[in-house]
Design a protein around this motif. Structure first.
Motif, short mmCIF file in Angstrom:
data_model
loop_
_atom_site.label_atom_id
_atom_site.label_comp_id
_atom_site.label_asym_id
_atom_site.label_seq_id
_atom_site.Cartn_x
_atom_site.Cartn_y
_atom_site.Cartn_z
N PRO A 193 0.83 -1.20 0.00
CA PRO A 193 0.00 0.00 0.00
C PRO A 193 0.87 1.25 0.00
O PRO A 193 2.07 1.19 0.32
N MET A 194 0.26 2.36 -0.36
CA MET A 194 0.98 3.64 -0.36
C MET A 194 0.54 4.44 0.86
O MET A 194 -0.65 4.68 1.06
N TYR A 195 1.49 4.83 1.68
CA TYR A 195 1.20 5.56 2.90
C TYR A 195 1.35 7.06 2.65
O TYR A 195 2.43 7.62 2.72
N LEU A 196 0.20 7.69 2.36
CA LEU A 196 0.19 9.11 2.03
C LEU A 196 0.12 10.01 3.26
O LEU A 196 0.12 11.22 3.14
N THR A 197 0.06 9.43 4.43
CA THR A 197 -0.08 10.22 5.65
C THR A 197 1.15 11.08 5.92
O THR A 197 2.28 10.69 5.59
N SER A 198 0.92 12.25 6.49
CA SER A 198 2.05 13.11 6.86
C SER A 198 2.53 12.83 8.28
O SER A 198 3.70 13.04 8.60
N THR A 199 1.63 12.33 9.14
CA THR A 199 2.00 12.10 10.53
C THR A 199 1.41 10.79 11.03
O THR A 199 0.58 10.17 10.36
N TYR A 200 1.83 10.35 12.20
CA TYR A 200 1.48 9.04 12.73
C TYR A 200 1.12 9.15 14.21
O TYR A 200 1.73 9.93 14.97
N GLU A 201 0.15 8.35 14.64
CA GLU A 201 -0.25 8.35 16.04
C GLU A 201 0.81 7.67 16.90
O GLU A 201 1.32 6.59 16.56
N LEU A 202 1.16 8.31 18.00
CA LEU A 202 2.12 7.71 18.93
C LEU A 202 1.42 6.63 19.75
O LEU A 202 0.25 6.76 20.11
N PRO A 203 2.12 5.55 20.10
CA PRO A 203 1.52 4.49 20.92
C PRO A 203 1.02 5.00 22.27
O PRO A 203 -0.02 4.57 22.77
N ALA A 204 1.77 5.96 22.85
CA ALA A 204 1.39 6.53 24.14
C ALA A 204 2.26 7.75 24.39
O ALA A 204 3.21 8.04 23.64
N PHE A 205 1.95 8.48 25.45
CA PHE A 205 2.71 9.67 25.80
C PHE A 205 4.17 9.31 26.03
O PHE A 205 4.49 8.37 26.77
N LYS A 206 5.07 10.05 25.38
CA LYS A 206 6.51 9.84 25.48
C LYS A 206 6.95 8.46 24.99
O LYS A 206 7.99 7.95 25.40
N GLN A 207 6.15 7.86 24.12
CA GLN A 207 6.50 6.56 23.55
C GLN A 207 6.43 6.65 22.02
O GLN A 207 5.44 6.25 21.41
N PRO A 208 7.46 7.20 21.40
CA PRO A 208 7.45 7.30 19.94
C PRO A 208 7.52 5.93 19.29
O PRO A 208 8.17 5.01 19.81
N GLY A 209 6.85 5.78 18.18
CA GLY A 209 6.93 4.54 17.42
C GLY A 209 7.99 4.64 16.35
O GLY A 209 8.77 5.60 16.30
N LYS A 210 8.04 3.66 15.45
CA LYS A 210 9.02 3.67 14.37
C LYS A 210 8.78 4.85 13.45
O LYS A 210 9.72 5.43 12.90
N TYR A 211 7.48 5.22 13.30
CA TYR A 211 7.14 6.32 12.42
C TYR A 211 6.43 7.41 13.21
O TYR A 211 5.55 7.13 14.03
N ASP A 212 6.86 8.65 12.99
CA ASP A 212 6.21 9.76 13.67
C ASP A 212 5.84 10.90 12.71
O ASP A 212 4.82 11.54 12.86
N TYR A 213 6.70 11.12 11.69
CA TYR A 213 6.46 12.21 10.74
C TYR A 213 7.10 11.81 9.42
O TYR A 213 8.25 11.33 9.40
N SER A 214 6.41 11.99 8.33
CA SER A 214 6.87 11.41 7.07
C SER A 214 8.11 12.06 6.46
O SER A 214 8.74 11.48 5.58
N ARG A 215 8.46 13.26 6.90
CA ARG A 215 9.75 13.80 6.45
C ARG A 215 10.89 12.95 7.00
O ARG A 215 11.91 12.75 6.34
N SER A 216 10.69 12.41 8.20
CA SER A 216 11.72 11.60 8.84
C SER A 216 11.68 10.15 8.36
O SER A 216 12.72 9.57 8.02
N ASN A 217 10.50 9.56 8.36
CA ASN A 217 10.35 8.16 7.96
C ASN A 217 8.98 7.96 7.32
O ASN A 217 7.99 8.56 7.76
N ASN A 218 8.95 7.11 6.32
CA ASN A 218 7.69 6.78 5.67
C ASN A 218 7.78 5.33 5.18
O ASN A 218 8.79 4.95 4.57
N PRO A 219 6.79 4.48 5.44
CA PRO A 219 6.87 3.07 5.05
C PRO A 219 7.07 2.85 3.56
O PRO A 219 7.83 1.95 3.16
#
Length: 427
Positions: free
Chosen positions: A27-53
């Protein structure tokens, strides 16, 4: 590096890797941002400038194809160049070839002269003393382009890399003209490989992008930080299209090369085709090196029109299958005049030093039926021959005429071309 063959790696790029639903085509991930798992718990993806699947899948495929540790996928080929230059400081020296792509030349010379971003040394790698010149420069980075654009000159990558090791210098190879299907610079000793993914990797002339593949993981991490910092990473849509294009890379390259070989054979028999620049020719100065370090000779061909430059317009106007346009590497056949198009950012002196004559023509041979391509060239040459006869038959240069002996196009025509606002970005 993957143990699979290149054709398999390319055809299965991103295939059956969807962790959510098991989609065969990713699939194509067109999202610009990603939901964090929890407060102060960043996931593998947070913002598409940094990482995108989607971009990561493309980077993984490029790593496997080029044998690198990390691939940085950028939004243009030039931004990949800018990213690579982040390894330099104002005290470092960059060595570049005298006949590199005009856009790269513009970037290097202006950053060095106007911004003092680094010291710049320009070397003719075709000269016998290239090693002495590089050694005297004590570079931090040696930039190679082989085959070169537009004269398709060949540089011995392994020899340069062996020298670079003694100088503790990095070597970058621009592999755009061949793609990993035909050349693997990291296997020859290079530290970085650069691509304009706009060209053969995507192959359909519908995106603009770049990539930088790095051999050392630590250096790759450092450049990944810079890619995010500078904001030069590619978007999901372009990454998705490039990933799709890579899946047909090997069969496309095969068709490109088969057509190119037929075009070269034709040009050798055409009196109005002067000197032909193609590494597949046995009399090409770099033929032996190309045969040793490449898996094929590619589908880029340049030649001098053996006639006065005033007939260039006649030639281009007569073409129907070859499209007069910038760029290369798409499935369609393109033709360009490097002096006023791809290398217009180089002044007359730099073009002369690089060997770019006023009647030099560059072909990017596509995958159309070769009979149509040859017929197109034939009728264009016939149009030039007819124009020469109409002028009294004295305007044609000889078959062996050197570029320097051909009269340049009228100055006002070139000025008119340069004043076109649609083309202003090229100089």
């Amino acid at each position: 590096m993957s143990t699979r063959r290149s054709a398999t790696v390319a055809a299965r790029a991103g295939i059956a890797q969807d962790p959510a639903y098991g989609a065969v085509t990713p699939p194509m991930y067109l999202t610009s941002t990603y939901e964090l798992p929890a407060f102060k718990q960043p996931g593998k993806y947070d913002y598409s400038r940094s990482n995108n699947p989607t971009r990561d899948l493309l980077g993984d495929a490029l790593c496997q194809l080029e044998g690198g540790a990390k691939a940085l996928v950028t939004n243009t080929g030039m931004s990949a160049c800018v990213l690579a230059l982040q390894v330099l400081t104002p005290d470092d020296t960059l060595v570049i070839p005298h006949d590199c792509y005009g856009g790269s030349y513009r970037l290097f010379t202006n950053l060095a002269n106007k911004k003092r971003a680094f010291k710049l040394v320009i070397v003719n790698f075709q000269q016998d003393n290239w090693a002495e010149l590089i050694s005297a420069a004590s570079p931090k980075l040696i930039w190679l382009e082989t085959p070169s654009n537009p004269l398709l000159q060949i540089t011995d990558v392994r020899a340069v890399c062996d020298l670079a090791k003694t100088l503790q210098a990095l070597v970058l190879v621009d592999n755009t003209f061949l793609s990993p299907a035909l050349q693997n610079p990291i296997a020859l000793g290079a530290d970085l490989v650069l691509h304009s993914t706009t060209k053969y990797l995507n192959g359909h002339s519908d995106i603009v992008g770049g990539a930088l593949i790095v051999k050392d993981a630590a250096l790759g991490d450092e450049l990944k930080w810079w890619a995010n910092c500078l904001g030069v990473t590619a978007g999901a849509f372009d990454s998705h299209l490039t990933l799709r294009g890579i899946r047909t890379l090997l069969p496309r390259i095969k068709a490109h090369q088969e057509n190119a070989a037929l075009v070269v054979d034709y040009l050798q028999q055409q009196p109005l085709a002067g000197k032909i620049y193609y590494p597949g020719l046995k009399d090409h100065p770099g033929h032996a090196i190309a045969k040793a370090q490449q898996h094929g000779f590619g589908a880029m061909i340049s030649f001098d029109l053996a006639a006065d430059a005033k007939y260039l317009g006649v030639f281009f106007e007569a073409l129907e299958c070859f499209t007069l346009a910038q760029s290369l590497g798409g499935i369609e056949s393109l033709i360009c005049h490097p002096g006023t198009m791809t290398h217009a950012s180089m002044d007359a002196a730099a073009q002369k030093t690089a060997g770019i004559g006023p009647t030099l023509i560059r072909l990017s041979v596509g995958i159309e039926d070769p009979r149509d391509l040859l017929a197109d060239l034939e009728q264009a040459f016939a149009a030039v021959a007819a124009a020469i006869r109409a002028d009294g038959g004295n305007a044609a240069a000889g078959h062996d005429t050197a570029p320097s002996e051909v009269k340049p196009a009228p100055v006002q025509n070139e000025q008119h071309f340069r004043l076109n606002p649609a083309l202003a970005a090229f100089w």
